[in-house]
Motif scaffolding. Structure first.
Motif, mmCIF file in Angstrom:
data_model
loop_
_atom_site.group_PDB
_atom_site.id
_atom_site.type_symbol
_atom_site.label_atom_id
_atom_site.label_comp_id
_atom_site.label_asym_id
_atom_site.label_seq_id
_atom_site.Cartn_x
_atom_site.Cartn_y
_atom_site.Cartn_z
ATOM 1 N N PRO A 1 2.941 -11.633 -8.576
ATOM 2 C CA PRO A 1 4.308 -12.152 -8.506
ATOM 3 C C PRO A 1 5.135 -11.510 -7.398
ATOM 4 O O PRO A 1 5.964 -12.180 -6.770
ATOM 5 C CB PRO A 1 4.873 -11.819 -9.895
ATOM 6 N N ALA A 2 4.909 -10.229 -7.127
ATOM 7 C CA ALA A 2 5.677 -9.558 -6.077
ATOM 8 C C ALA A 2 5.302 -10.077 -4.691
ATOM 9 O O ALA A 2 6.164 -10.239 -3.820
ATOM 10 C CB ALA A 2 5.466 -8.049 -6.149
ATOM 11 N N VAL A 3 4.019 -10.350 -4.471
ATOM 12 C CA VAL A 3 3.595 -10.937 -3.193
ATOM 13 C C VAL A 3 4.159 -12.343 -3.052
ATOM 14 O O VAL A 3 4.675 -12.727 -1.990
ATOM 15 C CB VAL A 3 2.049 -10.936 -3.084
ATOM 16 N N GLU A 4 4.076 -13.116 -4.114
ATOM 17 C CA GLU A 4 4.648 -14.465 -4.090
ATOM 18 C C GLU A 4 6.142 -14.413 -3.781
ATOM 19 O O GLU A 4 6.659 -15.208 -2.988
ATOM 20 C CB GLU A 4 4.410 -15.161 -5.437
ATOM 21 N N ARG A 5 6.818 -13.465 -4.382
ATOM 22 C CA ARG A 5 8.260 -13.353 -4.146
ATOM 23 C C ARG A 5 8.556 -12.981 -2.692
ATOM 24 O O ARG A 5 9.509 -13.511 -2.099
ATOM 25 C CB ARG A 5 8.861 -12.317 -5.096
ATOM 26 N N MET A 6 7.759 -12.087 -2.112
ATOM 27 C CA MET A 6 8.007 -11.723 -0.719
ATOM 28 C C MET A 6 7.793 -12.914 0.200
ATOM 29 O O MET A 6 8.586 -13.154 1.122
ATOM 30 C CB MET A 6 7.129 -10.548 -0.283
ATOM 31 N N LEU A 7 6.738 -13.673 -0.007
ATOM 32 C CA LEU A 7 6.499 -14.852 0.821
ATOM 33 C C LEU A 7 7.619 -15.872 0.643
ATOM 34 O O LEU A 7 8.066 -16.501 1.611
ATOM 35 C CB LEU A 7 5.144 -15.460 0.479
ATOM 36 N N ASP B 1 6.257 -4.105 -7.634
ATOM 37 C CA ASP B 1 6.810 -5.181 -8.449
ATOM 38 C C ASP B 1 8.187 -5.553 -7.923
ATOM 39 O O ASP B 1 8.464 -5.403 -6.734
ATOM 40 C CB ASP B 1 6.843 -4.771 -9.920
ATOM 41 N N GLU B 2 9.064 -6.004 -8.798
ATOM 42 C CA GLU B 2 10.382 -6.451 -8.343
ATOM 43 C C GLU B 2 11.191 -5.324 -7.708
ATOM 44 O O GLU B 2 12.093 -5.577 -6.913
ATOM 45 C CB GLU B 2 11.166 -7.072 -9.501
ATOM 46 N N ILE C 1 0.836 -1.197 0.000
ATOM 47 C CA ILE C 1 0.000 0.000 0.000
ATOM 48 C C ILE C 1 0.869 1.243 0.000
ATOM 49 O O ILE C 1 0.556 2.239 -0.663
ATOM 50 C CB ILE C 1 -0.945 -0.007 1.220
ATOM 51 N N GLU C 2 1.978 1.192 0.717
ATOM 52 C CA GLU C 2 2.882 2.337 0.863
ATOM 53 C C GLU C 2 3.900 2.348 -0.272
ATOM 54 O O GLU C 2 5.118 2.300 -0.063
ATOM 55 C CB GLU C 2 3.554 2.263 2.242
ATOM 56 N N VAL C 3 3.382 2.394 -1.487
ATOM 57 C CA VAL C 3 4.222 2.284 -2.679
ATOM 58 C C VAL C 3 3.643 3.176 -3.773
ATOM 59 O O VAL C 3 2.418 3.345 -3.886
ATOM 60 C CB VAL C 3 4.304 0.811 -3.149
ATOM 61 N N LYS C 4 4.503 3.753 -4.564
ATOM 62 C CA LYS C 4 4.086 4.567 -5.698
ATOM 63 C C LYS C 4 3.360 3.702 -6.720
ATOM 64 O O LYS C 4 3.725 2.546 -6.947
ATOM 65 C CB LYS C 4 5.324 5.212 -6.328
ATOM 66 N N GLU C 5 2.341 4.264 -7.331
ATOM 67 C CA GLU C 5 1.550 3.505 -8.307
ATOM 68 C C GLU C 5 2.446 2.930 -9.396
ATOM 69 O O GLU C 5 3.305 3.621 -9.947
ATOM 70 C CB GLU C 5 0.483 4.405 -8.930
ATOM 71 N N GLY C 6 2.260 1.638 -9.646
ATOM 72 C CA GLY C 6 3.015 0.980 -10.698
ATOM 73 C C GLY C 6 4.328 0.382 -10.266
ATOM 74 O O GLY C 6 5.019 -0.234 -11.074
ATOM 75 N N TYR D 1 12.859 -4.111 -0.134
ATOM 76 C CA TYR D 1 12.569 -4.713 1.173
ATOM 77 C C TYR D 1 13.497 -5.884 1.482
ATOM 78 O O TYR D 1 13.828 -6.128 2.644
ATOM 79 C CB TYR D 1 11.093 -5.116 1.259
ATOM 80 N N GLU D 2 13.931 -6.592 0.464
ATOM 81 C CA GLU D 2 14.900 -7.668 0.706
ATOM 82 C C GLU D 2 16.221 -7.099 1.210
ATOM 83 O O GLU D 2 16.860 -7.669 2.105
ATOM 84 C CB GLU D 2 15.100 -8.478 -0.573
#
Length: 360
Positions: free
Chosen positions: A171-177, A125-126, A117-122, A132-133
């Motif tokens: 894909p970004a949520v999957e990658r974070m998990l 993603d990676e 949510i705390e991210v610029k539109e668009g 965050y990584e």
């Protein structure tokens, strides 16, 4: 590193208002855990120990409460910095200065608040993942390089939102998990379960938990049926309530609340108002039911329920607003204070909260 579970503890969430921590209120309902977050772009990174929220959190630590602190990075209005850039280096420097005073002092540290949510539109993603990584690895490295006491702070990452909706399975949520599962130093994932139905709460758990390691656990540092309530604040208030308290027939729910904000109503009137709204009473056992669901997974570490929604709101509640003030353990600013100046326990959440303390 295997999670040290707390048998599904239920605590108090103060969000960014850690300064509102009230030890008497916590003790009245049996809360032993406190959660809040700090905005990493608002805190004085040169002197984080002077931040009022950090001071309030440490007073709670000294008083014997267990604590969860989330770090928020707000990137809604800017691009994520490139690794090695001055901006990224500044982020890591500020992080390390704050880690130097909280690591080993708070029980749980969460890397992120609501990153998607705390991210610029668009940019969800990676680019978000890489940022965050890098922060997570910096936190892990910091803890490894410091004393054994630092290892007492458990690490989580998140929080993720609305994973009950397939459209959020990006894909970004999957990658974070996957990243969370790949780091032995992370104890699990933080989830924010603001979902209109309990079936949706279960769907989110069913999606997230199989994607982290079996030995990892989850936090639920925010949970409500807020979007269910939001759908109904444009409803007409009950005829019973309007007649009894002199409101015109057809007065909307948000207008009753706004009237209370302008001229706070007696607590008994507030209870009369809520208890005659079927959409609200449909979930009168929400805290109990949600905690039973979360604990039933065998993987809940701590859940925290709101202690701070709109406690001091003065603006009217509009039809388009989100009615957070309905969700708190203590009554909001639409309700008069007790004769001694303290707040009333909110209906019905305070009773549910206390019941779930005894049911651990």
């Amino acid at each position: 590193m295997t999670s040290q579970l707390n048998r599904g503890a239920l605590g108090a969430n103060y969000n960014e208002k850690i300064i509102w921590i009230n030890h008497d209120e916590l003790q009245r309902v049996g809360a032993r855990w406190i959660r809040g977050f700090v905005d990493m772009h608002q805190i004085d990174s040169s002197h984080p120990e002077e931040d009022p929220n950090i001071k309030a959190l440490f007073k709670a630590v000294d008083a014997g409460f267990k604590t969860i602190l989330s770090f928020k990075w707000n990137y809604t209005d800017r691009d994520f910095p490139s690794p090695g850039s001055p901006e990224h280096t500044a982020e890591l420097q500020g992080l390390n200065r704050l880690l130097s005073i909280v690591m080993g002092n708070v029980d749980i540290l969460v890397i992120g608040n609501e990153p998607f949510i705390e991210v610029k539109e668009g940019q969800a993603d990676e680019r978000l993942n890489a940022f965050y990584e890098s922060l997570a690895d910096a936190v892990i490295d910091f803890r490894k390089m410091h004393s054994d006491s630092a290892m007492s702070t458990r690490l989580y990452m998140g929080a993720l939102n609305r994973l009950d909706l397939p459209v959020k399975h990006t894909p970004a949520v999957e990658r974070m998990l996957h990243f969370i599962a790949s780091r032995s130093d992370l104890d699990g994932v933080d989830l924010h379960l603001h979902i209109p139905t309990l079936a949706g709460h279960k769907a989110m758990l069913d999606y997230a938990l199989p994607r982290i390691r079996p030995d990892q656990s989850f936090l639920a540092t925010e949970f409500t049926t807020m979007w269910h309530w939001k759908e109904h604040i444009v409803d007409k208030a009950s005829t019973y309530f309007c007649k009894k308290y002199g409101f015109p027939t057809g007065t909307k729910v948000h207008q009753v609340i706004s009237s209370g904000i302008e001229n706070p109503m007696p607590y008994e009137q507030w209870v009369d108002f809520l208890s005659h709204e079927p959409w609200y009473m449909e979930y009168e056992n929400f805290v109990t039911d949600a905690m039973k669901l979360y604990r039933g997974t065998g993987r809940l570490n701590v859940a925290t329920y709101s202690f701070c929604p709109m406690r001091y709101r003065k603006q009217p509640l509009l039809a388009t607003d989100t009615p957070w003030m309905l969700s708190g353990v203590y009554a909001p600013s639409a309700v008069q204070l007790k004769p001694d100046g303290s707040k009333y326990e909110n209906f019905p959440w305070a009773g549910q909260f206390r019941l779930m303390q005894n049911a651990e």
